[in-house]
Design a protein around this motif. Structure first.
Motif, PDB file in Angstrom:
ATOM      1  N   ILE A  58    -157.307  37.045  24.597  1.00 46.74           N
ATOM      2  CA  ILE A  58    -158.637  37.548  23.962  1.00 46.74           C
ATOM      3  C   ILE A  58    -158.287  38.178  22.749  1.00 46.74           C
ATOM      4  O   ILE A  58    -159.178  38.869  22.327  1.00 46.74           O
ATOM      5  N   CYS A  59    -157.384  38.203  22.139  1.00 44.69           N
ATOM      6  CA  CYS A  59    -157.016  38.657  20.719  1.00 44.69           C
ATOM      7  C   CYS A  59    -156.174  37.556  19.678  1.00 44.69           C
ATOM      8  O   CYS A  59    -155.581  36.824  20.228  1.00 44.69           O
ATOM      9  N   THR A  60    -156.817  37.751  18.585  1.00 43.66           N
ATOM     10  CA  THR A  60    -156.045  36.871  17.655  1.00 43.66           C
ATOM     11  C   THR A  60    -154.811  37.405  17.408  1.00 43.66           C
ATOM     12  O   THR A  60    -153.712  36.952  17.109  1.00 43.66           O
ATOM     13  N   ASN A  61    -154.282  38.770  17.228  1.00 49.25           N
ATOM     14  CA  ASN A  61    -152.923  39.262  16.910  1.00 49.25           C
ATOM     15  C   ASN A  61    -152.844  40.397  17.882  1.00 49.25           C
ATOM     16  O   ASN A  61    -153.724  41.163  18.477  1.00 49.25           O
ATOM     17  N   VAL A  62    -151.486  40.549  18.459  1.00 51.45           N
ATOM     18  CA  VAL A  62    -150.981  41.146  19.563  1.00 51.45           C
ATOM     19  C   VAL A  62    -149.606  41.961  19.124  1.00 51.45           C
ATOM     20  O   VAL A  62    -148.826  41.096  18.938  1.00 51.45           O
ATOM     21  N   ILE A  63    -149.361  43.066  19.467  1.00 50.41           N
ATOM     22  CA  ILE A  63    -148.025  43.599  19.315  1.00 50.41           C
ATOM     23  C   ILE A  63    -147.841  44.337  20.717  1.00 50.41           C
ATOM     24  O   ILE A  63    -148.723  44.884  21.375  1.00 50.41           O
ATOM     25  N   GLY A  64    -146.607  44.120  21.199  1.00 45.90           N
ATOM     26  CA  GLY A  64    -146.256  44.507  22.516  1.00 45.90           C
ATOM     27  C   GLY A  64    -145.091  45.273  22.240  1.00 45.90           C
ATOM     28  O   GLY A  64    -143.971  45.269  21.555  1.00 45.90           O
ATOM     29  N   THR A  65    -145.160  46.576  22.982  1.00 44.58           N
ATOM     30  CA  THR A  65    -143.855  47.451  22.801  1.00 44.58           C
ATOM     31  C   THR A  65    -143.636  47.974  24.316  1.00 44.58           C
ATOM     32  O   THR A  65    -144.020  47.822  25.266  1.00 44.58           O
ATOM     33  N   ASP A  66    -142.024  48.308  24.145  1.00 47.04           N
ATOM     34  CA  ASP A  66    -141.517  48.647  25.672  1.00 47.04           C
ATOM     35  C   ASP A  66    -140.290  49.388  25.180  1.00 47.04           C
ATOM     36  O   ASP A  66    -139.764  49.145  24.205  1.00 47.04           O
ATOM     37  N   ALA A  92    -143.478  54.960  24.671  1.00 44.92           N
ATOM     38  CA  ALA A  92    -144.971  55.168  23.972  1.00 44.92           C
ATOM     39  C   ALA A  92    -145.298  56.619  23.737  1.00 44.92           C
ATOM     40  O   ALA A  92    -146.178  56.651  22.721  1.00 44.92           O
ATOM     41  N   GLU A  93    -144.407  57.479  23.585  1.00 47.37           N
ATOM     42  CA  GLU A  93    -144.506  58.675  23.160  1.00 47.37           C
ATOM     43  C   GLU A  93    -144.143  58.863  21.665  1.00 47.37           C
ATOM     44  O   GLU A  93    -144.590  59.730  20.976  1.00 47.37           O
ATOM     45  N   ASN A  94    -143.374  57.661  20.978  1.00 50.55           N
ATOM     46  CA  ASN A  94    -143.124  57.754  19.920  1.00 50.55           C
ATOM     47  C   ASN A  94    -143.401  56.515  19.252  1.00 50.55           C
ATOM     48  O   ASN A  94    -142.633  56.070  18.413  1.00 50.55           O
ATOM     49  N   LEU A  95    -144.433  55.978  19.258  1.00 52.47           N
ATOM     50  CA  LEU A  95    -145.114  54.898  18.383  1.00 52.47           C
ATOM     51  C   LEU A  95    -145.146  55.290  17.014  1.00 52.47           C
ATOM     52  O   LEU A  95    -145.617  56.179  16.531  1.00 52.47           O
ATOM     53  N   SER A  96    -144.354  54.214  16.336  1.00 53.61           N
ATOM     54  CA  SER A  96    -144.202  54.401  14.864  1.00 53.61           C
ATOM     55  C   SER A  96    -144.579  52.975  14.104  1.00 53.61           C
ATOM     56  O   SER A  96    -144.071  51.999  14.110  1.00 53.61           O
ATOM     57  N   PHE A 119    -148.310  60.899  24.421  1.00 58.50           N
ATOM     58  CA  PHE A 119    -148.894  59.349  24.092  1.00 58.50           C
ATOM     59  C   PHE A 119    -149.905  59.426  23.747  1.00 58.50           C
ATOM     60  O   PHE A 119    -150.358  58.930  22.450  1.00 58.50           O
ATOM     61  N   LEU A 120    -151.271  60.142  24.081  1.00 55.47           N
ATOM     62  CA  LEU A 120    -152.460  59.857  23.606  1.00 55.47           C
ATOM     63  C   LEU A 120    -152.570  60.673  22.014  1.00 55.47           C
ATOM     64  O   LEU A 120    -153.415  59.570  21.352  1.00 55.47           O
ATOM     65  N   PRO A 121    -152.021  61.569  21.666  1.00 51.82           N
ATOM     66  CA  PRO A 121    -152.136  61.950  20.288  1.00 51.82           C
ATOM     67  C   PRO A 121    -151.476  60.833  19.393  1.00 51.82           C
ATOM     68  O   PRO A 121    -151.946  60.482  18.208  1.00 51.82           O
ATOM     69  N   LYS A 122    -150.541  60.293  19.795  1.00 51.98           N
ATOM     70  CA  LYS A 122    -149.868  58.990  18.914  1.00 51.98           C
ATOM     71  C   LYS A 122    -150.750  57.723  18.811  1.00 51.98           C
ATOM     72  O   LYS A 122    -150.594  57.008  17.932  1.00 51.98           O
ATOM     73  N   LEU A 123    -151.245  57.639  19.907  1.00 54.93           N
ATOM     74  CA  LEU A 123    -151.984  56.543  20.060  1.00 54.93           C
ATOM     75  C   LEU A 123    -153.182  56.305  19.305  1.00 54.93           C
ATOM     76  O   LEU A 123    -153.640  55.458  18.601  1.00 54.93           O
ATOM     77  N   HIS A 124    -154.177  57.560  19.276  1.00 53.70           N
ATOM     78  CA  HIS A 124    -155.448  57.751  18.684  1.00 53.70           C
ATOM     79  C   HIS A 124    -155.418  57.075  17.257  1.00 53.70           C
ATOM     80  O   HIS A 124    -156.452  56.287  17.068  1.00 53.70           O
ATOM     81  N   PRO A 125    -154.607  57.544  16.612  1.00 50.36           N
ATOM     82  CA  PRO A 125    -154.767  57.315  14.993  1.00 50.36           C
ATOM     83  C   PRO A 125    -154.269  55.421  14.876  1.00 50.36           C
ATOM     84  O   PRO A 125    -154.642  54.974  13.825  1.00 50.36           O
TER      85      PRO A 125
END
Length: 255
Positions: A58-66, A92-96, A119-125
């Motif tokens: 359902i997306c044109t572009n996707v990034i997967g992280t683990d 998840a807590e150190n998304l860059s 996690f959520l403060p890193k994700l929101h931006p």
């Protein structure tokens, strides 16, 4: 178990062959929201890539992280035929991530291992205003359609031999996510059915966290565990495919 316990080739390969039930969750999300397609998607805790594959539909572009390099390696195999899918190793807590503004973020079977307040403060931006955060999970249950002997086996034999390890199963509320700029829009219970023959069900059970906890500590050998499943489940399956019930949840949050 900790996240790093998943960084094993046996488990990663097993996850790759799990039933592809993620697609049904995504299709339910489409029906509920009326949105059929997004430009940019982000899959957190992607594991062996099945959740990324479902999101890419359902997306044109996707990034997967683990956090697990081994999971990312297998995920690249799972999505080898998909265009515009990128993977990276990250907690998840150190998304860059630079120049990422996702329309939709998914986290399938991941939040029990994630520190929500980091996690959520890193994700929101990393999300567009009004973007969706879809959190979901499903697990095999104690129910086999029309076969109460399986339920007896589950509680009387399986959980006795393979107790459930601790995991954080806290149900998030709107009050929990509001301080981080999110709104809990909807929370659903999931019931998904899937057909297994005995061999495929044993393969599936051999990578459950209950079993992994015993194998990884050396408390039980892999061959012995497989034989135990074979011996105790054969009278229940009767050389026929059986319908197993998965139960879980799906939460729709908006940024």
């Amino acid at each position: 178990m900790k996240n790093t316990d998943f960084d094993y080739k046996r488990i990663a390969q097993g996850y790759k062959n799990r039933p592809f039930l993620h697609r049904q969750v995504i299709e339910q999300f489409q029906r509920d929201t009326g949105i059929q397609h997004f430009q940019s998607g982000l899959d957190i805790g992607c594991g062996a890539g099945l959740s990324t594959k479902a999101l890419k539909a359902i997306c044109t572009n996707v990034i997967g992280t683990d956090i697990s390099p081994e999971m990312i390696r297998v995920a690249r195999e799972v999505c080898a035929q998909e265009q515009n899918v990128t993977y990276l190793v990250s907690s998840a807590e150190n998304l860059s991530l630079e120049n990422v503004r996702a329309d939709i973020v998914t986290a399938a079977g991941a939040i029990q291992w994630i520190d929500r307040d980091q996690f959520l403060p890193k994700l929101h931006p990393l999300m567009k205003a009004g973007g969706y955060l879809l959190i979901y999970d499903f697990a095999i249950s104690d129910t086999m359609t029309g076969n109460p002997a399986y339920t007896d086996w589950w509680h009387g034999q399986y959980l006795e031999k393979f107790p459930k390890p601790y995991r954080n199963e806290t149900v998030w509320t709107n009050d929990d996510v509001k301080p981080y700029g999110f709104h809990m829009e909807r929370q659903l219970k999931l019931v998904i059915k899937h057909m297994f023959d005995l061999a495929s069900f044993i393969d599936f059970m051999m990578i459950q966290s209950n079993v992994n906890a015993k194998l990884e500590t050396g408390a039980l050998l892999e061959a012995a565990a497989h034989d135990w499943f074979q011996n105790t489940l054969s009278p229940i399956f009767h050389n026929q495919e059986q319908c197993l019930v998965f139960k879980g949840y799906s939460w729709y949050l908006r940024a």
